[in-house]
Design a protein around this motif. Sequence first.
Motif, PDB file in Angstrom:
ATOM      1  N   TYR A   1      93.575 -42.465  22.898  1.00 49.63           N
ATOM      2  CA  TYR A   1      93.944 -42.896  21.444  1.00 49.63           C
ATOM      3  C   TYR A   1      94.519 -41.955  20.419  1.00 49.63           C
ATOM      4  O   TYR A   1      95.376 -42.347  19.729  1.00 49.63           O
ATOM      5  CB  TYR A   1      92.683 -43.671  21.052  1.00 49.63           C
ATOM      6  N   LEU A   2      93.781 -40.771  20.115  1.00 52.93           N
ATOM      7  CA  LEU A   2      94.232 -39.923  19.169  1.00 52.93           C
ATOM      8  C   LEU A   2      95.515 -39.364  19.500  1.00 52.93           C
ATOM      9  O   LEU A   2      96.504 -39.148  18.589  1.00 52.93           O
ATOM     10  CB  LEU A   2      93.238 -38.735  19.238  1.00 52.93           C
ATOM     11  N   CYS A   3      95.898 -39.105  20.725  1.00 47.37           N
ATOM     12  CA  CYS A   3      97.211 -38.354  21.038  1.00 47.37           C
ATOM     13  C   CYS A   3      98.146 -39.352  20.850  1.00 47.37           C
ATOM     14  O   CYS A   3      99.701 -39.083  20.376  1.00 47.37           O
ATOM     15  CB  CYS A   3      97.284 -38.113  22.486  1.00 47.37           C
ATOM     16  N   ASP A   4      98.046 -40.761  21.075  1.00 46.99           N
ATOM     17  CA  ASP A   4      99.054 -41.928  21.009  1.00 46.99           C
ATOM     18  C   ASP A   4      99.214 -42.014  19.442  1.00 46.99           C
ATOM     19  O   ASP A   4     100.462 -42.193  18.895  1.00 46.99           O
ATOM     20  CB  ASP A   4      98.531 -43.193  21.602  1.00 46.99           C
ATOM     21  N   ARG A   5      98.081 -41.837  18.743  1.00 48.32           N
ATOM     22  CA  ARG A   5      98.257 -42.169  17.048  1.00 48.32           C
ATOM     23  C   ARG A   5      99.151 -41.169  16.671  1.00 48.32           C
ATOM     24  O   ARG A   5      99.974 -41.302  15.598  1.00 48.32           O
ATOM     25  CB  ARG A   5      96.934 -42.278  16.725  1.00 48.32           C
ATOM     26  N   ARG A   6      98.999 -39.644  17.062  1.00 47.45           N
ATOM     27  CA  ARG A   6      99.699 -38.825  16.321  1.00 47.45           C
ATOM     28  C   ARG A   6     100.851 -38.265  17.230  1.00 47.45           C
ATOM     29  O   ARG A   6     101.413 -37.339  16.706  1.00 47.45           O
ATOM     30  CB  ARG A   6      98.684 -37.648  16.174  1.00 47.45           C
ATOM     31  N   ARG A   7     101.093 -39.188  18.180  1.00 42.38           N
ATOM     32  CA  ARG A   7     102.320 -38.742  18.933  1.00 42.38           C
ATOM     33  C   ARG A   7     102.315 -37.240  19.390  1.00 42.38           C
ATOM     34  O   ARG A   7     103.365 -36.617  19.616  1.00 42.38           O
ATOM     35  CB  ARG A   7     103.553 -39.046  18.275  1.00 42.38           C
ATOM     36  N   VAL A   8     101.039 -36.970  20.175  1.00 44.83           N
ATOM     37  CA  VAL A   8     100.820 -35.493  20.679  1.00 44.83           C
ATOM     38  C   VAL A   8     100.721 -35.897  22.115  1.00 44.83           C
ATOM     39  O   VAL A   8     100.056 -36.691  22.490  1.00 44.83           O
ATOM     40  CB  VAL A   8      99.462 -35.088  20.085  1.00 44.83           C
ATOM     41  N   ARG A   9     101.213 -34.604  22.910  1.00 49.21           N
ATOM     42  CA  ARG A   9     101.353 -35.052  24.568  1.00 49.21           C
ATOM     43  C   ARG A   9     100.323 -33.693  24.864  1.00 49.21           C
ATOM     44  O   ARG A   9     100.934 -32.839  24.771  1.00 49.21           O
ATOM     45  CB  ARG A   9     102.578 -34.887  24.846  1.00 49.21           C
ATOM     46  N   ILE A  10      99.315 -34.238  25.488  1.00 45.47           N
ATOM     47  CA  ILE A  10      98.387 -33.332  26.505  1.00 45.47           C
ATOM     48  C   ILE A  10      98.317 -33.898  27.639  1.00 45.47           C
ATOM     49  O   ILE A  10      97.913 -35.053  28.010  1.00 45.47           O
ATOM     50  CB  ILE A  10      97.005 -33.305  25.708  1.00 45.47           C
TER      51      ILE A  10
END
Length: 770
Positions: free
Chosen positions: A243-252
């Motif tokens: 959820y957090l990565c999708d909201r900030r468009r961060v890829r881990i």
Amino acid sequence: MGAEASFREEDFFGRGEELSALRRAAVEGGRGIGSSFMIYGPPNVGKTSLLLKLAHDLRSSGEEGGLPRPFPFYFSFSQILSHPLALSQHFLQEFLWQLLRFLGDPQPAVFDPEGMCDRLSAIGITGCREILAAHGKYTAAGDGLSALVNALSFPFATEGDIFYPVFLFDDFQYTGKLQGVADGAMLSILRPYIKSGHYPMLLSGSSPGRVTAALKREGLFGTFQMLEVGGLAPEASLRLWEYLCDRRRVRIPASLLPGATERLGGIPVYQRMLVEEIFFRNAGVGDAIALENLYALSVTEGKLNRYWREFFENTFPDRMQRGRAIRFLKRVLCDRFPLDTVEGALSLLGTSQDEGEAILSAFEFKGLMKADLEQLAFVGDPVLADFLYWAFERGVLGKGASQVAASIVQSRLSHAAPEPGQAGDHARRVALVKELMRKWDLREVPLLLLDFGKFREKYGGKGLLEVVIGMEREMVRVRLPKISSVSTGYRAHRGGPRFDFDLVAYGFLEQSFSEENLVIWAVDVVPERNLAARGVEHFENRCRLLALEKGLPADRLRKWMLLGETADPAAVDLASQYGIHLSHPTQVRLFLNLFGLEELEREPEAPRTAGSAAPRGEKPLEYELVLPMKADSEVVAARVAEEVAAFAAVDSDTVDRIKMAIIEACINAFEHSASESGKVRLRYLLSPEKIELFVQDDGKGFRAGKTQEESKRNRGWGLKLIRELVDDVEVVTGQEGTVVRMVKFLESGPGHAEPEKTEGGGPAAPGEGR
């Protein structure tokens, strides 16, 4: 209003079991069954979010079978002024605002108590004006306690056929800080309502010891169920990452998320901070190495660092006291000192009893420590431990942020445990490679011996004789260094000796042993049959940290991994990308043949077991050390003690106790001896039965105090702690100085027979009857 306004349901993950228990308690209130809960856990682990999620769910629930609806009244005591008049005013205001909003009214622009009372009267809730009038009278008279009783009683008088209150009281430990009001007075006011069993009462706080003590005084402890809140379950934590990565468009990469969850202890606020860190740095997270380094940057100079730095600055405004608190907590959480008593904690703090108790009280209040019947337990927070390490290394030892970041990452990485039955084979292979490297001596060998990928392409499927002939014709060769030393592992500074490599060899590219010719080889003998890409990443990360620690340019560090049987194609490609040499067992056999070596047939000597440090009848191992009386020199003494204990293979708890005892003895000598030479002499004696530690100074000596306070002013606290840590203590003191002898018996020695004690609880001192 602040916490409620900032809460968003979509940010909440997990806690299903906790929510179910609390929701059941709240719903049962409609039937006149008021369950009570004490919710506790470390600071910012998610207790407030749990209460606000419960409040949201209860407001969204419909009527059940004609029963009144639960009205969740959330109130945080951390946002109040310390005067009871201010608290009572704020309490009434919050209750009226939340109640009217629950009943469907819009949020009023200003606090209008008269208008609010009129609205409540219109729906049949009476008594509001009388409560407000009485509160005004108490306020005018400056009677804070009466105003508080008046305000707290109002919600209990509002229940009816429409709703019943469910009390969600957050940060309840702050009720003990009201001016002019006795600690526990809040529970005294609420006591009749709790005892009636009609009102669901959920208290939350980071300091359960203080609240439970007040509950016991009021005879309410048995009424409350204890609910501890910790990190999220792995499944919920993974959903939060997504959820957090999708909201900030961060890829881990998904493969890294389980490790990241473990790294942060599953604490949601840390996950949010790390994702924000990655977002604002616009950093790419392509592999585990990048993620580890970003985490270390956040702890040493980013969001995670600011979070805990502000926490300690607010908790301990005085800089000197803050330094003592951080140093103490670092020793407990990072160095793992076996500390579980108040007296031991006061001794380790090394300050006056009043200041020491104030620091421990602050730890307990903030939820970093729990005290129960004088037994202490400290929070296990991995991010806090890394922050404390940064604060100590940076503030006390003056290290740079990059050095500390490197040590933080390094301390987290270690080899995978060998599979059952592999330990002996692994030790034999390491010993063989160690002997091989000692014979290199500037010789040239085919480069293919160090390149598994190309070796497999050229010689895969061919017989050994054909391979040997082919290797003799290889034209591409590499010159090996002259090895000056090769040892088992690279010793990190944090937490004592640590083997992060199987071998580290120092060599020179020419006959001249000069700095410009220096080269270091880091070697891992892979214990698994198959090397995966993750293993290569871990090895590369440790090599980068070694290069950073030693200040090596890239061309002066050689990296070599010896395979068990084979490697994944991705691992081979990654090794080539990182410049890591890979060798298959066949390549190693060819290597050995070139240097006239054969594989070892016999098993290496079995590791010593506890108590087998020296065969009976042999002379005990003896070490001596002289230290300057400077800050943190005692850490050196502890490291040497750990090395000595390693010969006896004692358990980690015993090692920690030995380390802590010698640190205490050294600190005592530093602070109280008034030595003119400014030095302390240490001796370590290891025999099959025991480990003996001697700490000697040439100061003025000291006398044991006749009273408890007098003893504390001398060395009473330190000696008392030492006696708790080891089996026997002797102190000889006089005008020529003091010698403290400490003994820890091993399993094969007389450790099961307790040394004779004096009435004071410690071993008999020299000159006393035995």
